[in-house]
Design an enzyme around this catalytic site. Sequence first.
Site, short mmCIF file in Angstrom:
data_model
loop_
_atom_site.label_atom_id
_atom_site.label_comp_id
_atom_site.label_asym_id
_atom_site.label_seq_id
_atom_site.Cartn_x
_atom_site.Cartn_y
_atom_site.Cartn_z
N GLU B 79 12.39 6.38 1.58
CA GLU B 79 12.35 5.93 2.97
C GLU B 79 13.69 6.17 3.65
O GLU B 79 13.76 6.52 4.83
CB GLU B 79 11.94 4.45 3.05
CG GLU B 79 10.49 4.18 2.67
CD GLU B 79 10.22 4.30 1.17
OE1 GLU B 79 11.19 4.27 0.37
OE2 GLU B 79 9.03 4.43 0.80
N GLN B 101 4.73 4.34 4.61
CA GLN B 101 3.37 4.08 4.13
C GLN B 101 2.91 2.63 4.35
O GLN B 101 1.75 2.38 4.68
CB GLN B 101 3.31 4.43 2.65
CG GLN B 101 1.93 4.75 2.17
CD GLN B 101 1.99 5.60 0.92
OE1 GLN B 101 2.44 5.16 -0.13
NE2 GLN B 101 1.56 6.84 1.03
N PHE B 102 3.82 1.70 4.15
CA PHE B 102 3.57 0.28 4.46
C PHE B 102 4.86 -0.27 5.04
O PHE B 102 5.94 0.07 4.56
CB PHE B 102 3.21 -0.52 3.20
CG PHE B 102 1.87 -0.21 2.64
CD1 PHE B 102 0.74 -0.93 3.02
CD2 PHE B 102 1.71 0.82 1.72
CE1 PHE B 102 -0.51 -0.63 2.49
CE2 PHE B 102 0.46 1.12 1.19
CZ PHE B 102 -0.64 0.39 1.58
N ALA B 103 4.73 -1.15 6.01
CA ALA B 103 5.95 -1.71 6.62
C ALA B 103 6.83 -2.40 5.57
O ALA B 103 8.04 -2.47 5.72
CB ALA B 103 5.58 -2.71 7.71
N ASP B 104 6.20 -2.86 4.50
CA ASP B 104 6.95 -3.51 3.42
C ASP B 104 7.96 -2.56 2.78
O ASP B 104 8.86 -3.00 2.06
CB ASP B 104 5.98 -3.98 2.34
CG ASP B 104 4.79 -4.72 2.91
OD1 ASP B 104 4.67 -5.92 2.64
OD2 ASP B 104 3.99 -4.11 3.64
N TYR B 105 7.79 -1.25 2.99
CA TYR B 105 8.68 -0.29 2.34
C TYR B 105 9.67 0.33 3.32
O TYR B 105 10.29 1.35 3.04
CB TYR B 105 7.86 0.80 1.65
CG TYR B 105 6.85 0.20 0.72
CD1 TYR B 105 7.26 -0.85 -0.12
CD2 TYR B 105 5.54 0.57 0.71
CE1 TYR B 105 6.34 -1.47 -0.95
CE2 TYR B 105 4.63 -0.05 -0.12
CZ TYR B 105 5.04 -1.07 -0.95
OH TYR B 105 4.14 -1.69 -1.76
N ILE B 106 9.81 -0.30 4.44
CA ILE B 106 10.72 0.23 5.44
C ILE B 106 12.16 -0.16 5.10
O ILE B 106 13.11 0.47 5.55
CB ILE B 106 10.30 -0.25 6.85
CG1 ILE B 106 10.65 0.79 7.92
CG2 ILE B 106 10.86 -1.61 7.18
CD1 ILE B 106 9.91 0.58 9.22
N PRO B 108 14.24 0.22 2.49
CA PRO B 108 15.21 1.22 2.04
C PRO B 108 15.67 2.15 3.17
O PRO B 108 16.72 2.78 3.05
CB PRO B 108 14.43 2.02 0.98
CG PRO B 108 13.32 1.14 0.56
CD PRO B 108 12.97 0.30 1.75
N HIS B 148 2.32 -5.64 0.44
CA HIS B 148 1.51 -4.81 1.34
C HIS B 148 1.02 -5.62 2.52
O HIS B 148 -0.02 -5.32 3.09
CB HIS B 148 0.29 -4.22 0.61
CG HIS B 148 0.63 -3.30 -0.50
ND1 HIS B 148 0.97 -3.74 -1.75
CD2 HIS B 148 0.70 -1.94 -0.55
CE1 HIS B 148 1.22 -2.70 -2.53
NE2 HIS B 148 1.07 -1.60 -1.83
#
Lengths: 429, 356
Positions: B79, B101-106, B108, B148
């Site tokens: 990310e 892909q998911f806001a939870d991975y924003i 990084p 997620h």
Amino acid sequence: MVDRPAGSNKPHLELHVPEPKFRPGDQADFSHIDIGEAGAQPRPDEACDAKETLPLCYDLIRVLGEDNKAHGAWDPKLDPETLRQMLQHFATVRAFDERMFRGQRQGKTSFYMKCTGEEATSVSAAMALASDDMVFPSYRQQGVLIARGYPMIEMINQIYSNKADKLKGRQLPIMYSSREHSFFSISGNLATQTPQAVGWAMASAIKNDSRIAATWVGEGSTAEGDFHSACTFATVYNAPVIINVINNQWAISSFSGFAGAERTTFAARALGYGLAGLRVDGNDPLAVYAAERWAANRARANQGPTLIEFFTYRAEGHSTSDDPSGYRSAQEREEWPLGDPINRLKNHLIELGEWDEDRQAAMDKEAAEKVKATTKEAEKNGILGHGLHHPFRTMFQDVYEELPWHLEEQAAQAKREREIKWPGEEPWS
Amino acid sequence: MSDALKTHAREKPVAEQGTERRLNMIEAINDALDIMLERDPDVIIMGEDVGYFGGVFRCTAGLQEKHGKTRVFDTPISECGIIGVAVGMGAYGLRPVPEIQFADYIYPGLDQLISEAARLRYRSACDYIAPMTVRSPFGGGIFGGQTHSQSPEAIFTHVSGLKTVIPSTPYDAKGLLISCIEDNDPVIFFEPKRIYNGPFSGFYDKPVEPWKKHKDSVVPEGHYTIPLGKARHVTEGEELTVLAYGTMVHVAEAVCREKGVEADILDLRTMVPLDIEAIEASVKKTGRCMIVHEATRTSGFGAELSALVQERCFYHLEAPIERVTGFDTPYPHSLEWAYFPGPVRLGEAIDRLLKD
Ligand SMILES: Cc1ncc(C[n+]2csc(CCOP(=O)(O)OP(=O)(O)O)c2C)c(N)n1
């Protein structure tokens, strides 16, 4: 802690904390550094498979020998006029650093960073690129701007954050930006420029442009995740980009061992990504030029990205806020086995019969005078904290393309505060 | 994840045939991206799985095939790399539309968003801009567990230089996304994934309505925009104002309907820039204000809304402002409906607001 029964014959595990070889008071001795022989390193074809650069990731590419002559396959065979031009840029950068450092000590600005000893890694590298190749520098590449002919007064205006500063006094001194000179805006957050350079290079390729990108990052900062993301993207998309790692041995007070230098070289980082890698004597202006040109040709011909480690030494403190005598041996600078890039180029030109000490002295004097005169000129636009800055209203501009209502309200508040503090004065000026 | 969101079909989603073109959110987003790729050669789409496969939620399905691999492509799982590269592309002159892909991975990629994209215009005094639209599915209610389901919009509304946009209908999703892509500032475009396929009422034990029954799933062909900074009046009413966005718009609407309350429901659509005029006008009219979001409560965007309403409408208020939010815990997988601000929580807040 877990209690373990005594008498276990398993070895106690031990943590390794890197420690530099010399601390203040120690006699520096760099004989452990294998600097190889100038001219001995092979020069693979620019279109070679990245794997063929493996030996060059551990060796050290050098051109200028102890005899001040150019040797071997990496000799870029520059004409004397170009070499004198390079020397002139060196003189300017060093004079500029001297003056700005002094300016900070005199309270004309808050901060300054010298690149003493590392001039070749920016000046010679920039000269090997096309003038419209995009550069994503870190904060010690003032040499790129000088080599690209950026007006020195703009650099000083920026350092003084005065009313003529093109960046409107918003950036820390030395964090220049110039779209016209294909020089990206410098960030204070380390290594962020590396994936940005790769992105720019990818964009250039998407658009079938012919311009490539180059970025500079300190060896300490290669530990940041951004650097590794940059390498991954560069290799995945075969981006036309050069990633220059400036290994100047120190990241403020942390020696290069804290970025992994005890185990391998920074050039060898390239191998795991499938990038071409070169390890280069960063104090050898001819070697720097040759390596950067090799990588630029490679990128321009769609042969792929290159990671170059420039092995050099930070001769001065990290910045005006740093005192290196607190953490490293005072002799290091003198003992550094690769010498000083300016002296080496000067001696080479003299050896070629194209230069002499008098002309060098005249050039240094002229550079100092030019910097002094330009500084005086810039000071007319103000120095930090002496009132000659950009109008206050500019504080709220450029956050967004258009001013949203909440910033408009906050700007009105700022204006009222100024009217109360300084009644009768133009509040926005 | 619930079956409603498992979309393994390889084909591009096809709109319902008929006189009216009714799309779900995914199709509307796909349509917006398709149109912008067509209209503007500088638009490019990149992200994990967005190319050949068309994204895990199929929002980019068919786009690579149609527009080519250098316009729509997969990226490494990085990310920080995706956002950092997009900054460089923006500086070049492209308009990247990266997908996280998911806001939870924003997270990084946060430094590249907060320190770089958001401030590039300001710090370079317009030398360089980062005109990107970061799309990302967000929010819960899909049994996505704590990684997620998050709603991190407040992190971005706190950052000067970023815009934050959240649609709640297919019509809005298309028009707002086109506006975001055409905008010269970096925008975070959060897609409430619970309502990708249907407008969720919050009554999770009742059947979910499909979009095709909803008036706002009629999506015009071609290019249209919805200006950023303009709220949408969902329902008009005199009894209380509801400020909501994303999935919670539909929950609020259903709860008010269920309770027979005549509410003035505002779908904010964009958090920054915010439609303060619409908010002020509505609260001054009703004198009562309920703020609803799914994100955790403390320092959530509701706190900002509450402060604004208090500052601007205090003398018009007839009851304390009510904030209805998720709890200050991570999103629990098995207890997701206990976390979700559903009908009970909204209902109690409404009762308190209308007490006297
Ligand atoms: C993300 C981030 N962390 C920490 C710092 C503080 N900092 C500024 S310079 C520096 C050392 C960098 O060393 P190196 O990358 O080796 O470059 P050099 O200064 O030696 O040229 C540190 C830690 C920063 N600017 N950004």
